[in-house]
Design a protein around this motif. Structure first.
Motif, PDB file in Angstrom:
ATOM      1  N   ALA A 250      36.443  77.329  36.798  1.00  0.00           N
ATOM      2  CA  ALA A 250      34.959  77.690  36.574  1.00  0.00           C
ATOM      3  C   ALA A 250      34.363  76.284  36.423  1.00  0.00           C
ATOM      4  O   ALA A 250      33.247  76.314  36.625  1.00  0.00           O
ATOM      5  CB  ALA A 250      34.845  78.509  35.475  1.00  0.00           C
TER       6      ALA A 250
ATOM      7  N   ASP B 145      37.460  78.136  28.856  1.00  0.00           N
ATOM      8  CA  ASP B 145      38.936  77.697  28.896  1.00  0.00           C
ATOM      9  C   ASP B 145      39.550  77.835  30.433  1.00  0.00           C
ATOM     10  O   ASP B 145      41.086  77.810  30.391  1.00  0.00           O
ATOM     11  CB  ASP B 145      39.819  78.519  27.934  1.00  0.00           C
ATOM     12  CG  ASP B 145      39.633  78.216  26.513  1.00  0.00           C
ATOM     13  OD1 ASP B 145      39.365  77.027  26.218  1.00  0.00           O
ATOM     14  OD2 ASP B 145      39.552  79.182  25.677  1.00  0.00           O
ATOM     15  N   ASN B 146      38.656  78.241  31.174  1.00  0.00           N
ATOM     16  CA  ASN B 146      39.021  78.313  32.538  1.00  0.00           C
ATOM     17  C   ASN B 146      38.863  77.313  33.391  1.00  0.00           C
ATOM     18  O   ASN B 146      37.403  76.985  33.739  1.00  0.00           O
ATOM     19  CB  ASN B 146      38.193  79.695  33.293  1.00  0.00           C
ATOM     20  CG  ASN B 146      38.864  79.859  34.600  1.00  0.00           C
ATOM     21  OD1 ASN B 146      39.716  79.283  35.226  1.00  0.00           O
ATOM     22  ND2 ASN B 146      38.060  80.725  35.413  1.00  0.00           N
ATOM     23  N   GLU B 147      39.994  76.419  33.694  1.00  0.00           N
ATOM     24  CA  GLU B 147      39.530  75.107  34.620  1.00  0.00           C
ATOM     25  C   GLU B 147      38.819  75.345  35.896  1.00  0.00           C
ATOM     26  O   GLU B 147      38.211  74.680  36.331  1.00  0.00           O
ATOM     27  CB  GLU B 147      40.884  74.316  34.538  1.00  0.00           C
ATOM     28  CG  GLU B 147      41.391  74.014  33.339  1.00  0.00           C
ATOM     29  CD  GLU B 147      42.669  73.159  33.444  1.00  0.00           C
ATOM     30  OE1 GLU B 147      43.115  72.836  34.566  1.00  0.00           O
ATOM     31  OE2 GLU B 147      43.268  72.591  32.478  1.00  0.00           O
TER      32      GLU B 147
ATOM     33  N   ASP C 139      33.671  81.176  30.011  1.00  0.00           N
ATOM     34  CA  ASP C 139      34.672  80.459  31.042  1.00  0.00           C
ATOM     35  C   ASP C 139      35.085  79.238  30.376  1.00  0.00           C
ATOM     36  O   ASP C 139      35.682  78.466  31.271  1.00  0.00           O
ATOM     37  CB  ASP C 139      34.200  80.368  32.364  1.00  0.00           C
ATOM     38  CG  ASP C 139      34.130  81.907  32.971  1.00  0.00           C
ATOM     39  OD1 ASP C 139      35.088  82.731  32.766  1.00  0.00           O
ATOM     40  OD2 ASP C 139      33.327  81.809  33.663  1.00  0.00           O
TER      41      ASP C 139
ATOM     42  N   ARG D 298      41.941  68.506  29.808  1.00  0.00           N
ATOM     43  CA  ARG D 298      42.155  68.521  30.970  1.00  0.00           C
ATOM     44  C   ARG D 298      42.239  67.295  32.051  1.00  0.00           C
ATOM     45  O   ARG D 298      42.630  67.451  33.139  1.00  0.00           O
ATOM     46  CB  ARG D 298      40.749  69.357  31.754  1.00  0.00           C
ATOM     47  CG  ARG D 298      40.748  70.740  30.958  1.00  0.00           C
ATOM     48  CD  ARG D 298      39.574  71.396  31.428  1.00  0.00           C
ATOM     49  NE  ARG D 298      39.111  72.517  30.780  1.00  0.00           N
ATOM     50  CZ  ARG D 298      38.083  73.151  31.161  1.00  0.00           C
ATOM     51  NH1 ARG D 298      37.334  73.018  32.145  1.00  0.00           N
ATOM     52  NH2 ARG D 298      37.736  74.269  30.585  1.00  0.00           N
TER      53      ARG D 298
END
Length: 428
Positions: free
Chosen positions: A145, A141-143, A139, A56
């Motif tokens: 979060a 893989d949820n940026e 979460d 990321r």
């Protein structure tokens, strides 16, 4: 160009710009192919990172190689699958899998004997078996979060909530012309203002925090109390809202009692008194995190999950007009509101009665044991009971707000007659 900027856009497209402005050649992993003697080293780097998870950070995959002890070693879907299969919280599964994989790599990829694997797993379970559920692993893989640094964020919030607090006794020690009932009437009116202009709840909580901090520092005559309220609401709207109401709209909402010059002048006084320190955690901010922990802990709540969330928000908001609530930290109010909301659902849903009202998961994320919530929870429960009574409720704005269908009409849910002492036991 969008908010993410040119650099992020070029990285997402696999293009890195050369100093002369021309696109650079890149590998299939988005890494720039170097020229000259580093070309061979770059090929090795690409091969090493071929199986690594896409990073990321602004530096591509270089800072996102596998690290020892990293809990997101497995994909989130795999972690959930293993958790359901073995009935073990997410963090335990991730640690055990990471430990097993690291031992395989240390011996050249050979599989350990089954007895060794069992002994390692037994040691893991016996030595470090957390009792709480890792609510952030789902979460990974949820940026949005922010799972990489959510714990640092919460640590900062728990620290900062103690630094910028209003005086819990400012009505008797600072103010000379106003009293607690006037403050309650002002807050009740500001709830209606927030509804009129469709402001988010964070704006309302922040505005009232500014009011209390200002009244803790400056003597305000009763003729200017409403002016302080609208000025603080204007400041909070500028901080939280995408499109804040104009100054003229606040003049209109006060029936032109105050002019544009009056509101902007008071806004300047508030900013000077607060030293422009406008970032402060409110109960609403902590409530989001605590409700996430509550949802993970009560997966069988089902259709009542949204009602529980709105009910906790309603109970938290009922503390705003109450001057006595200033004695408690914002995080304590949010945690106590979750406890009262959970017990209300607990009493209404038979399927939940085999589960604890306050669990180790909530203790871990709220940092409060059930016994520490007793005084605040009993007070919030009394606010809840009074709000549902037409005789005792003299400030009905919050109750009418949460009677709307978009809030699941949670203010119509009858509160439990009392909170039993058993729910405040630390070993439930």
């Amino acid at each position: 160009m969008s908010r993410q900027g040119y650099g992020a856009y070029t990285r997402s497209q696999g293009i890195l710009a050369e100093p002369n402005g021309q696109p650079a050649q890149t590998s299939n992993r988005g890494l720039p192919l170097q020229k000259g003697k580093r070309k061979e080293d770059d090929a090795k780097t690409v091969q090493t990172l071929a199986g690594a998870k896409k990073g990321r950070s602004a530096f591509g995959d270089i800072t996102n190689t596998r690290r020892e002890g990293q809990l997101d070693y497995l994909p989130a879907e795999k972690v959930q699958e293993l958790s359901k299969k073995y009935g073990i919280p997410y963090k335990i599964i991730a640690k055990k899998r990471v430990s097993t994989e690291q031992q395989k790599q240390s011996q050249g990829g050979d599989t350990l004997p089954s007895s060794s694997v069992r002994s390692v797993q037994a040691e893991e379970e016996a030595s470090a078996q957390p009792e709480y559920i890792d609510i952030d692993s789902v979460d990974a893989d949820n940026e949005l979060a922010c799972t990489d640094y959510v714990h640092s964020i919460m640590e900062h919030l728990f620290t900062s909530e103690r630094k910028r607090r209003p005086l819990a006794s400012y009505m008797s020690t600072v103010q000379q012309d106003i009293h607690a009932n006037m403050r309650g009437i002002l807050v009740d009116w500001l709830v209606e203002v927030a509804l009129e202009y469709k402001l988010v709840s964070d704006t309302l909580f922040l505005a009232i925090s500014y009011i209390d901090r200002f009244l803790s520092l400056q003597i305000v005559p009763r003729q200017q109390l409403q002016l302080v309220g609208v000025s603080c609401m204007l400041l909070a709207a500028k901080y939280e809202e995408i499109y804040a109401p104009q100054v003229e709209e606040f003049c209109y909402i006060t029936d032109n009692t105050y002019s544009r010059k009056d509101i902007l002048g008071m806004e300047d006084c508030v900013l000077d008194a607060l030293h422009f320190e406008l970032t402060v955690p409110t109960p609403r901010l902590f409530l989001r995190r605590f409700l996430k922990a509550s949802a993970a802990d009560w997966p069988t709540c089902g259709i009542w999950q949204s009602e529980q969330e709105y009910l906790a928000a309603y109970i938290t908001e009922l503390s705003l007009p109450e001057y006595t609530a200033l004695q408690w930290l914002p995080s304590l109010i949010a945690a106590a509101a979750v406890l009262v909301a959970r017990y209300t659902c607990y009493a209404a849903i038979p399927a939940l009665r085999s589960l604890p009202v306050w669990s180790p998961t909530l203790v871990h994320y709220t940092r409060y044991r059930a016994s520490e919530l007793r005084t605040c929870a009993l007070a919030l429960h009394s606010f809840y009971v009074c709000a549902g009574s037409k005789v005792m409720n003299s400030l009905p704005a919050i109750q009418e707000k949460y009677a709307q269908p978009k809030y699941k009409c949670v203010s119509a849910i009858h509160p439990p007659s009392r909170l039993p002492e058993a729910i405040f036991a630390d070993n439930q």
